[in-house]
Design an enzyme around this catalytic site. Sequence first.
Site, PDB file in Angstrom:
ATOM      1  N   ASP A 141     -10.891   2.192  -2.869  1.00 18.09           N
ATOM      2  CA  ASP A 141     -11.400   1.918  -1.520  1.00 18.09           C
ATOM      3  C   ASP A 141     -12.926   1.898  -1.510  1.00 18.09           C
ATOM      4  OD1 ASP A 141      -9.049   1.506  -0.253  1.00 18.09           O
ATOM      5  OD2 ASP A 141      -8.850   3.537   0.537  1.00 18.09           O
ATOM      6  N   ASP A 198       0.827  -1.206   0.000  1.00 19.10           N
ATOM      7  CA  ASP A 198       0.000   0.000   0.000  1.00 19.10           C
ATOM      8  C   ASP A 198       0.862   1.257   0.000  1.00 19.10           C
ATOM      9  OD1 ASP A 198      -2.318   1.506   0.121  1.00 19.10           O
ATOM     10  OD2 ASP A 198      -3.130   0.458   1.857  1.00 19.10           O
TER      11      ASP A 198
HETATM   12  C1  GLA Z   1      -5.687   2.010   2.226  1.00 15.83           C
HETATM   13  C2  GLA Z   1      -6.154   0.811   1.439  1.00 15.83           C
HETATM   14  C3  GLA Z   1      -7.199   0.060   2.234  1.00 15.83           C
HETATM   15  C4  GLA Z   1      -6.610  -0.367   3.556  1.00 15.83           C
HETATM   16  C5  GLA Z   1      -6.091   0.845   4.305  1.00 15.83           C
HETATM   17  C6  GLA Z   1      -5.339   0.452   5.543  1.00 15.83           C
HETATM   18  O1  GLA Z   1      -6.668   2.965   2.329  1.00 15.83           O
HETATM   19  O2  GLA Z   1      -6.654   1.206   0.206  1.00 15.83           O
HETATM   20  O3  GLA Z   1      -7.657  -1.054   1.514  1.00 15.83           O
HETATM   21  O4  GLA Z   1      -5.588  -1.292   3.324  1.00 15.83           O
HETATM   22  O5  GLA Z   1      -5.214   1.605   3.508  1.00 15.83           O
HETATM   23  O6  GLA Z   1      -4.846   1.517   6.222  1.00 15.83           O
END
Ligand code: GLA
Length: 730
Positions: free
Chosen positions: A548, A478
């Site tokens: 997300d 990420d």
């Molecule tokens: C990002 C990712 C999510 C999750 C969060 C965790 O927003 O896109 O899927 O993994 O971080 O902090």
Amino acid sequence: MNITYNNDKRIFKIDTDNSSYIIAIVDDEEFVGHVYYGPFVQDDDLSYLMRINENPRVPSVNNRDRSSFLDSFPSEYSGNNVGDYRESAIAVTDKKGHSGIQLLYKNHRIFQGKPALRGLPATFAKDSEAMTLEIEVEDRVLNVEAVLRYSIFEGSDAIVRSVSFINSSYEEIYLEKIMSMCLDMDDDNYKMLVLHGSWARERHIQYRQIGYGKQSVSSVRGESSHQEHPFIALVGENISQTTGDVYGFNFVYSGNFIAQVEKNQFDSLRIVMGIHPDNFRFKLGPKESFVCPEVVMVYSNEGLGHMTRTYHDLYRKHLIRSPYVDKPRPILINNWEATYFDFDDEKLIDIAKDAKECGIEMLVMDDGWFGRRNDDNSSLGDWKVNENKLKGGLKKLVDRVNDIGLKFGIWFEPEMISPDSDLYRKHPDWAICIPGREACRSRNQYVLDLTREEVRKYVYEAVASILRSANIQYVKWDMNRQLTDIGSAAIDSDRQGELMHRYVLAVYELQERLTNEFPDLLLENCSGGGARFDPGMLYYSPQIWCSDDTDAIERLLIQEGTALIYPLSSIGAHVSVCPNHTVGRVTPFETRGNVALAGTFGYELDITKLSAPEKTMVNEQVKMYHRYSGLVRNGDYYRIASYSSGGQIDCYMVVSKDKSEAIITFVQVLNQPNRHSIKIKIDGLDDNKKYQIEGYDKAYYGSTLKHAGLLIERPFGDFESKIIHLVEEY
Ligand code: GLA
């Protein structure tokens, strides 16, 4: 597929199956000019298109009006500060502070194959599958050179371009700007198609008129970004899925970019694409070189559909290296929306047990397993397992999950550092910042200065040692903030402008090492959802978390824009709970599954809280995924109707390469009263094959389904959907 050079006429011709691209060397000085890009043509000598026999004519005939020539000549790679006032493709400053540059023909080579690009993701092919033209150009005053590179692939209508720059002089030189491509062509009333977005609203398809002057999409955020996407297409007036001219340009890079269209006084267009020149300045010593990321151009005169399928095929075959590219991906359950930071080993085990019963194949432990990370304010950089949460450590948890019969995956955010972390307390200078200026926080975190070797070493070992410690088969990598305060404590003052690009190279280097050491690892990239969904990252990971936003209806828009270029096999898509955590919408469980099927498929919810009927539905969806995942991964994608263009329905088909089987996903967004059934016309089947359609009594020919169409009864209710399966009748 062929590339030729006509020595008498000094013309290069690059032919894909359905398109031609022609370049000519012009006049005594050997200007490299762009002649033609469009549908396949037989003639190579189309140099009349450059209008060099009309005023102002070439400099050997009329040097008095040299600037008029340079300012209108269709240039293959425009110079700077010597007469062409349109956008330059390259800009340099020499030791004396001067900036003129004009690149003229020097040499060329045509060969089988496709060269790799040093340190960069790039399309690849066996020698028998590709051909490349390299045109060497030089500035005869500065004594610098560049290589303009064009590669084509067997059976593909893509042309891949890149540029390398070599400082052949004995002096230092500063590159202020270097585009990966420049293309001059007449405007034919084109519109610009762009993929605009935001967090949770990535890659929405938008059209813009092209006016006089410059219009662009770009990112200066250090990543390709949620907001704008490294892709533009010029589309003709009668554009549809099956008709109209389309020129697509996609940048194989994950950092700052610009894609710009400039319409000039003579109604011609100049398109440039490359690393954004803001905050970019690269110092090159004698004999040093700079390699630009590549651009994938696709021309289609059969509308958007052909462009889309050309990108999908090219990326599946010649860009995504992972062995998973054509393998089934494990159906995963990720605990993020289930628990956020509030979990421990027992909670994860409970999820794993229920997931196993429903047929799910992998548990992914998301953010919150390390340091003291109980919210998003601390611990990035401290990649030590939190044993208060995972009692007995990570290996114990992974073994327990494996014993239940599930694979195990883990989340990292390797590029980041929290101000509240042991790592920051020890190495505050490892964060990217401008000394003396308090760095801007975003999600209460800073970005690590990956341009430093010791930082890269730390980051790599942090991730790799965790992977070595247990049977971990998947990583979600990420990146949850964009770059600001571009400054490094370790880079010389005259090299600070290199940081943004060196940062991206460092991310590539880390992922290269990781995939080399763990070749069977399934790597999924992510950036606050889909802010780094680009071809550069696809070179390292076969799938990328798309957004997300897991709401099925929002996903229709996001996934349509993403699938315009990227294969469904690369699109991370999960079923989540309702009301949806991002928009509060309630959609049927079935629709959430049907929409997630157009991607890598998984779950993002607390399965222990699902009702018995919902668990049964998970079981059915798992079976559906196994039934269709090969088709979705390897098939051809055809868009039938779009919610994005104001329609009430969204509909697309994936058909197998041999056209013997297809599935259509149909989503009714809002129902309407007192309406007829909906007619869809299905392009993409074999006209002469008869198809049995699940739920219909009779089989129909592909030509009938294409021209006469199929009636679909309106489901009762909003957000209802169905999957329609078609198989060839024998
Ligand atoms: C990002 C990712 C999510 C999750 C969060 C965790 O927003 O896109 O899927 O993994 O971080 O902090």
